[in-house]
Design a protein around this motif. Sequence first.
Motif, PDB file in Angstrom:
ATOM      1  N   PRO A 155     -17.876 -62.689  31.523  1.00  0.00           N
ATOM      2  CA  PRO A 155     -16.858 -62.276  32.398  1.00  0.00           C
ATOM      3  C   PRO A 155     -15.626 -61.808  31.611  1.00  0.00           C
ATOM      4  O   PRO A 155     -14.828 -61.222  32.315  1.00  0.00           O
ATOM      5  CB  PRO A 155     -16.778 -63.554  33.191  1.00  0.00           C
ATOM      6  N   TRP A 156     -15.405 -62.385  30.369  1.00  0.00           N
ATOM      7  CA  TRP A 156     -14.147 -61.899  29.549  1.00  0.00           C
ATOM      8  C   TRP A 156     -14.349 -60.827  28.791  1.00  0.00           C
ATOM      9  O   TRP A 156     -13.458 -60.396  28.257  1.00  0.00           O
ATOM     10  CB  TRP A 156     -13.533 -63.216  28.867  1.00  0.00           C
ATOM     11  N   LEU A 157     -15.357 -60.183  28.740  1.00  0.00           N
ATOM     12  CA  LEU A 157     -15.917 -59.168  27.926  1.00  0.00           C
ATOM     13  C   LEU A 157     -17.060 -58.336  28.757  1.00  0.00           C
ATOM     14  O   LEU A 157     -18.162 -58.600  28.367  1.00  0.00           O
ATOM     15  CB  LEU A 157     -16.372 -59.568  26.590  1.00  0.00           C
ATOM     16  N   SER A 158     -16.576 -57.553  29.625  1.00  0.00           N
ATOM     17  CA  SER A 158     -17.790 -57.078  30.483  1.00  0.00           C
ATOM     18  C   SER A 158     -18.417 -55.864  29.973  1.00  0.00           C
ATOM     19  O   SER A 158     -19.571 -55.366  30.375  1.00  0.00           O
ATOM     20  CB  SER A 158     -17.209 -56.834  32.045  1.00  0.00           C
ATOM     21  N   GLN A 159     -17.849 -55.360  28.815  1.00  0.00           N
ATOM     22  CA  GLN A 159     -18.533 -54.135  28.309  1.00  0.00           C
ATOM     23  C   GLN A 159     -18.863 -53.158  28.982  1.00  0.00           C
ATOM     24  O   GLN A 159     -20.099 -52.419  28.814  1.00  0.00           O
ATOM     25  CB  GLN A 159     -19.815 -54.765  27.397  1.00  0.00           C
ATOM     26  N   ASP A 161     -16.853 -62.474  45.471  1.00  0.00           N
ATOM     27  CA  ASP A 161     -17.213 -63.031  44.240  1.00  0.00           C
ATOM     28  C   ASP A 161     -17.118 -62.337  43.036  1.00  0.00           C
ATOM     29  O   ASP A 161     -16.874 -62.632  41.984  1.00  0.00           O
ATOM     30  CB  ASP A 161     -18.627 -63.894  44.147  1.00  0.00           C
ATOM     31  N   ARG A 162     -17.877 -61.164  43.051  1.00  0.00           N
ATOM     32  CA  ARG A 162     -17.954 -60.164  42.116  1.00  0.00           C
ATOM     33  C   ARG A 162     -16.440 -59.543  41.643  1.00  0.00           C
ATOM     34  O   ARG A 162     -16.273 -59.464  40.717  1.00  0.00           O
ATOM     35  CB  ARG A 162     -18.738 -59.013  42.598  1.00  0.00           C
ATOM     36  N   GLU A 163     -15.522 -59.494  42.717  1.00  0.00           N
ATOM     37  CA  GLU A 163     -14.029 -59.147  42.447  1.00  0.00           C
ATOM     38  C   GLU A 163     -13.270 -60.119  41.625  1.00  0.00           C
ATOM     39  O   GLU A 163     -12.700 -60.071  40.707  1.00  0.00           O
ATOM     40  CB  GLU A 163     -13.519 -58.767  43.856  1.00  0.00           C
ATOM     41  N   ALA A 164     -13.578 -61.311  42.085  1.00  0.00           N
ATOM     42  CA  ALA A 164     -12.883 -62.405  41.358  1.00  0.00           C
ATOM     43  C   ALA A 164     -13.446 -62.662  39.945  1.00  0.00           C
ATOM     44  O   ALA A 164     -12.388 -62.664  38.846  1.00  0.00           O
ATOM     45  CB  ALA A 164     -13.093 -63.855  42.166  1.00  0.00           C
ATOM     46  N   ILE A 165     -14.684 -62.367  39.637  1.00  0.00           N
ATOM     47  CA  ILE A 165     -15.167 -62.376  38.456  1.00  0.00           C
ATOM     48  C   ILE A 165     -14.744 -61.288  37.267  1.00  0.00           C
ATOM     49  O   ILE A 165     -14.130 -61.342  36.306  1.00  0.00           O
ATOM     50  CB  ILE A 165     -16.859 -62.490  38.291  1.00  0.00           C
ATOM     51  N   ALA A 166     -14.548 -60.012  38.283  1.00  0.00           N
ATOM     52  CA  ALA A 166     -14.095 -58.772  37.571  1.00  0.00           C
ATOM     53  C   ALA A 166     -12.562 -59.089  36.897  1.00  0.00           C
ATOM     54  O   ALA A 166     -12.394 -58.352  35.962  1.00  0.00           O
ATOM     55  CB  ALA A 166     -14.198 -57.720  38.297  1.00  0.00           C
ATOM     56  N   ARG A 167     -11.829 -59.764  37.689  1.00  0.00           N
ATOM     57  CA  ARG A 167     -10.509 -60.217  37.299  1.00  0.00           C
ATOM     58  C   ARG A 167     -10.465 -60.907  35.992  1.00  0.00           C
ATOM     59  O   ARG A 167      -9.259 -61.057  35.329  1.00  0.00           O
ATOM     60  CB  ARG A 167      -9.579 -60.641  38.601  1.00  0.00           C
ATOM     61  N   LEU A 168     -11.398 -61.641  35.629  1.00  0.00           N
ATOM     62  CA  LEU A 168     -11.290 -62.459  34.367  1.00  0.00           C
ATOM     63  C   LEU A 168     -11.440 -61.365  33.087  1.00  0.00           C
ATOM     64  O   LEU A 168     -11.209 -62.072  31.820  1.00  0.00           O
ATOM     65  CB  LEU A 168     -12.610 -63.560  34.421  1.00  0.00           C
ATOM     66  N   ASP A 169     -11.994 -60.153  33.240  1.00  0.00           N
ATOM     67  CA  ASP A 169     -12.229 -59.445  31.960  1.00  0.00           C
ATOM     68  C   ASP A 169     -10.727 -59.196  31.286  1.00  0.00           C
ATOM     69  O   ASP A 169      -9.986 -58.682  32.014  1.00  0.00           O
ATOM     70  CB  ASP A 169     -12.842 -58.108  32.391  1.00  0.00           C
ATOM     71  N   ALA A 170     -10.677 -59.541  29.929  1.00  0.00           N
ATOM     72  CA  ALA A 170      -9.724 -59.486  29.397  1.00  0.00           C
ATOM     73  C   ALA A 170     -10.032 -58.622  27.788  1.00  0.00           C
ATOM     74  O   ALA A 170      -9.206 -58.492  27.234  1.00  0.00           O
ATOM     75  CB  ALA A 170      -8.938 -60.616  28.933  1.00  0.00           C
ATOM     76  N   GLY A 171     -11.260 -58.284  27.625  1.00  0.00           N
ATOM     77  CA  GLY A 171     -11.810 -57.737  26.700  1.00  0.00           C
ATOM     78  C   GLY A 171     -11.716 -58.506  25.431  1.00  0.00           C
ATOM     79  O   GLY A 171     -11.408 -58.222  24.226  1.00  0.00           O
TER      80      GLY A 171
END
Length: 272
Positions: free
Chosen positions: A165-169, A251-261
């Motif tokens: 989730p922190w690197l969704s690539q 759920d998916r939107e909340a997880i997407a917000r974790l992406d920080a590269g």
Amino acid sequence: MEHALTLNDGHVIPQLGLGVYKIPDDLAAGTVQIALEDGYRHIDTAALYANERGVGEGLARAALPRDEVFVTTKVWNDRHGYDETLRAFDESLAKLGLDYVDLYLIHWPAPQQNRYVETYRALERLRADGRARSIGVSNFHPHHLDRLLAETDIVPAVNQIELHPWLSQTETRAYNTAHGILTEAWSPLARGRAIGNATLDAIGARHGKSAAQVVIRWHLELGNVVIPKSVTPSRIRENLDVFDFALDAADREAIARLDAGERTGKDPDDLD
């Protein structure tokens, strides 16, 4: 193989497997045996992990028909080159005690060496000989894949990359999909970062699942192959218990917000 995906060469890969990175050789046999007895049918190892012999012993102890277990291993950076890769493969196969592997990967492109194209040509030879049923790469950026596709004959079946989730690539996953390459996630739980995360815990609470189960489910729903690692029997079973719920849009939107590269490992351009 109920929860499986079809590779671009027609072979089938279980979508959820057991990763064995950093599991010592003397613990690998028991861990693999437990996982297979619990229902796993996909084991991912590598020459670098120094546990191929233990993995092979675990496969033998479980005594499942060979065609029911999908086994992946990888060639390490210090064995790049056509002839050296063929020798490295022979060594891995002997340690595993197998006649073939289901998937053989170039572990990293090691671009400073500039030998991943000839290394991949060795993989093409292994596939032609039937000793590696499918071949692919790991940690390849799109620009590495561009060169590989231009200079070799077989499109990789898999690109295994750090993904969580922190690197969704997003870019690399889109590239893989556009070229018929399956994305496989290593470090799918961000080396434990998912455990105890408030966002993931809250999603898990709504579904009666753990944060780890939420992330594994997220991978599955993205269409990734995912290989969480554990040596704890209860956690091995828990990681497999993810097929009885689904994430919703919130759920998916909340997880997407974790992406920080944010990576837990090196950038593939930097590891030689």
